[in-house]
Write an enzyme that holds these catalytic residues in place. Structure first.
Site, PDB file in Angstrom:
ATOM      1  N   TRP A   1       0.552  -1.400  -0.447  1.00 34.71           N
ATOM      2  CA  TRP A   1       0.250  -0.110   0.016  1.00 34.71           C
ATOM      3  C   TRP A   1       0.646   1.455   0.046  1.00 34.71           C
ATOM      4  CZ3 TRP A   1      -4.565  -0.720  -2.164  1.00 34.71           C
ATOM      5  CH2 TRP A   1      -4.982  -1.780  -1.661  1.00 34.71           C
TER       6      TRP A   1
ATOM      7  N   ASP B   1      -1.849   6.371   5.909  1.00 28.72           N
ATOM      8  CA  ASP B   1      -2.613   5.724   5.646  1.00 28.72           C
ATOM      9  C   ASP B   1      -3.088   4.575   6.910  1.00 28.72           C
ATOM     10  OD1 ASP B   1      -3.954   4.492   4.570  1.00 28.72           O
ATOM     11  OD2 ASP B   1      -2.838   3.269   2.852  1.00 28.72           O
TER      12      ASP B   1
ATOM     13  N   LYS C   1     -12.490  -1.688   6.712  1.00 26.75           N
ATOM     14  CA  LYS C   1     -11.882  -2.358   7.164  1.00 26.75           C
ATOM     15  C   LYS C   1     -11.903  -2.587   8.497  1.00 26.75           C
ATOM     16  CE  LYS C   1      -9.498  -2.647   3.614  1.00 26.75           C
ATOM     17  NZ  LYS C   1      -8.196  -1.701   2.585  1.00 26.75           N
TER      18      LYS C   1
END
Ligand SMILES: *Cc1c(COP(=O)(O)O)cnc(C)c1O
Length: 373
Positions: free
Chosen positions: A102, A184, A208
């Protein structure tokens, strides 16, 4: 009805009480004779939900008054671009800390934005080993001091695919950075308390750990938002959303409503300290089964960087991994297949996964190892 034991990485399990509340309120929200989805986003019914979600998030995370809480759309992926568009001016450099896939994606979008806007992007630390498809991430960076004068330093605090987490150990704090720290936290949000004031800008896709897909939560320092570029289209400027209380245009109302339900549930459970206690126990159960297996299960991640949210591990070969997944499925355990880019097994242990769920997985692991070791 028998609910699945859901170890999905995202969209992921939601707390059953949050879903049941949505079910009970679906057709007739607050006695209005309509679903919350059918209300105007400017009406008093929806406004109360919007407000409650913000207040609960502020309370749970102890967000200082000098920060805004925003509910946006576009996912964490949009933030990869929107952050550098806003905060990387011409002539400045942004530092990226890379500990997995990511972070790489965020970096790649930042490079595209830097090329448009005249800024520069630098990888200040990467823990990647190897090249191309063989590239592996097995540890979190210990230190991420930014270049002097950096516009910001960007971290991915939990790498959902590689199972690598920053400051993952009990009591560990995120370091203080001189440059504004941008994170993030998509798969790292709301599972434990942390010090928001160390960050200038936090973003997280809700799917999530805090709700359904379609909502992106941003917690950001007001004076950082104020520094953003003013020559962007309004919709891409964070100040637009901050000034309009995340109601500049129609927000994802039903998604935010579900976030409200999840946040209310977290509070009822005792808040983030209670979440952390359960999450630590779940991680102990799963990593414990790996470590007790005498090498039958192998976690590639170094112990101090193992993610409490996404536990990744491998078996001897892919055939045995398939067999493990099939046996798990017989016990209603789903979502255990590792990300397609890395393979193996991944158990995501977000808030809605219970200690009992983790215990069931841990028992299956022990028993499967006994039979196949
Ligand atoms: C899932 C995930 C993303 C991508 O989120 P989208 O909402 O699909 O854009 C980005 N970063 C991390 C750490 C993630 O876990």
């Amino acid at each position: 009805m028998t609910r699945a034991i859901n170890f999905n990485a995202g969209p992921a399990a939601l707390p059953l009480p949050a879903l049941e509340r949505a079910q009970a309120e679906l057709l007739d929200f607050a006695g209005s004779g309509m679903s919350v989805m059918e209300h105007s986003h400017r009406g008093k019914e929806y406004e109360a939900v919007h407000r409650e979600a913000q207040v609960l998030l502020r309370e749970l995370l102890k967000v200082p008054d000098s920060y805004d809480v925003l509910f946006l759309q576009g996912g964490a992926t949009q933030e990869f671009a929107q952050v550098p568009l806003n905060f990387l001016p011409a002539g400045k450099t942004a530092d990226y800390v890379i500990a997995g896939a990511w972070g790489e994606k965020a970096l790649s979008e930042a490079k595209a934005c830097a090329a448009l806007g005249g800024g520069a992007v630098r990888v200040s630390v990467s823990t990647g080993k190897g090249e191309g498809k063989e590239k592996q991430y097995t540890s979190a960076p210990a230190d991420f001091a930014a270049a002097p004068g950096a516009a910001y330093v960007h971290i991915t605090s939990n790498e959902t695919i590689h199972g690598v987490q920053l400051a993952s150990q009990p009591g560990a704090e995120f370091p203080r950075c001189e440059a504004p720290l941008v994170a993030d936290m998509s798969s790292d949000f709301l599972w434990r308390p942390f010090d928001v004031s160390r960050f200038a800008f936090i973003y997280a896709g809700a799917q999530k750990n805090i709700g359904p897909s379609g909502v992106t939560v941003v917690v950001a320092k007001k004076d950082f938002i104020a520094q953003g570029r003013k020559d962007l289209p309004k919709i891409f400027q964070y100040r637009t959303h901050a000034e309009n209380d995340s109601l500049y245009n129609t927000p994802p109302t039903f998604g935010i409503y579900l976030v409200r339900n999840v946040l209310a549930w977290v509070k009822e459970q005792g808040g983030l300290s209670a979440m952390e206690k359960a999450n630590r126990e779940k991680a102990r159960l799963v990593y414990g089964a790996i470590d007790a297996s005498g090498g039958f299960y192998r976690c590639p991640v170094e112990p101090q960087s193992r993610s409490a949210m996404n536990a990744v591990f491998r078996l001897r070969d892919e055939k045995l991994e398939e067999q493990f997944l099939a046996e798990a499925k017989k016990q209603r355990m789903v979502g255990l297949k590792g990300h397609r880019s890395v393979g193996g097994i991944r158990a995501s242990l977000y808030n809605a996964v219970t200690v009992g769920n983790a215990r069931a997985l841990s028992s299956l692991m022990a028993e499967f190892a006994r039979r196949n070791g």
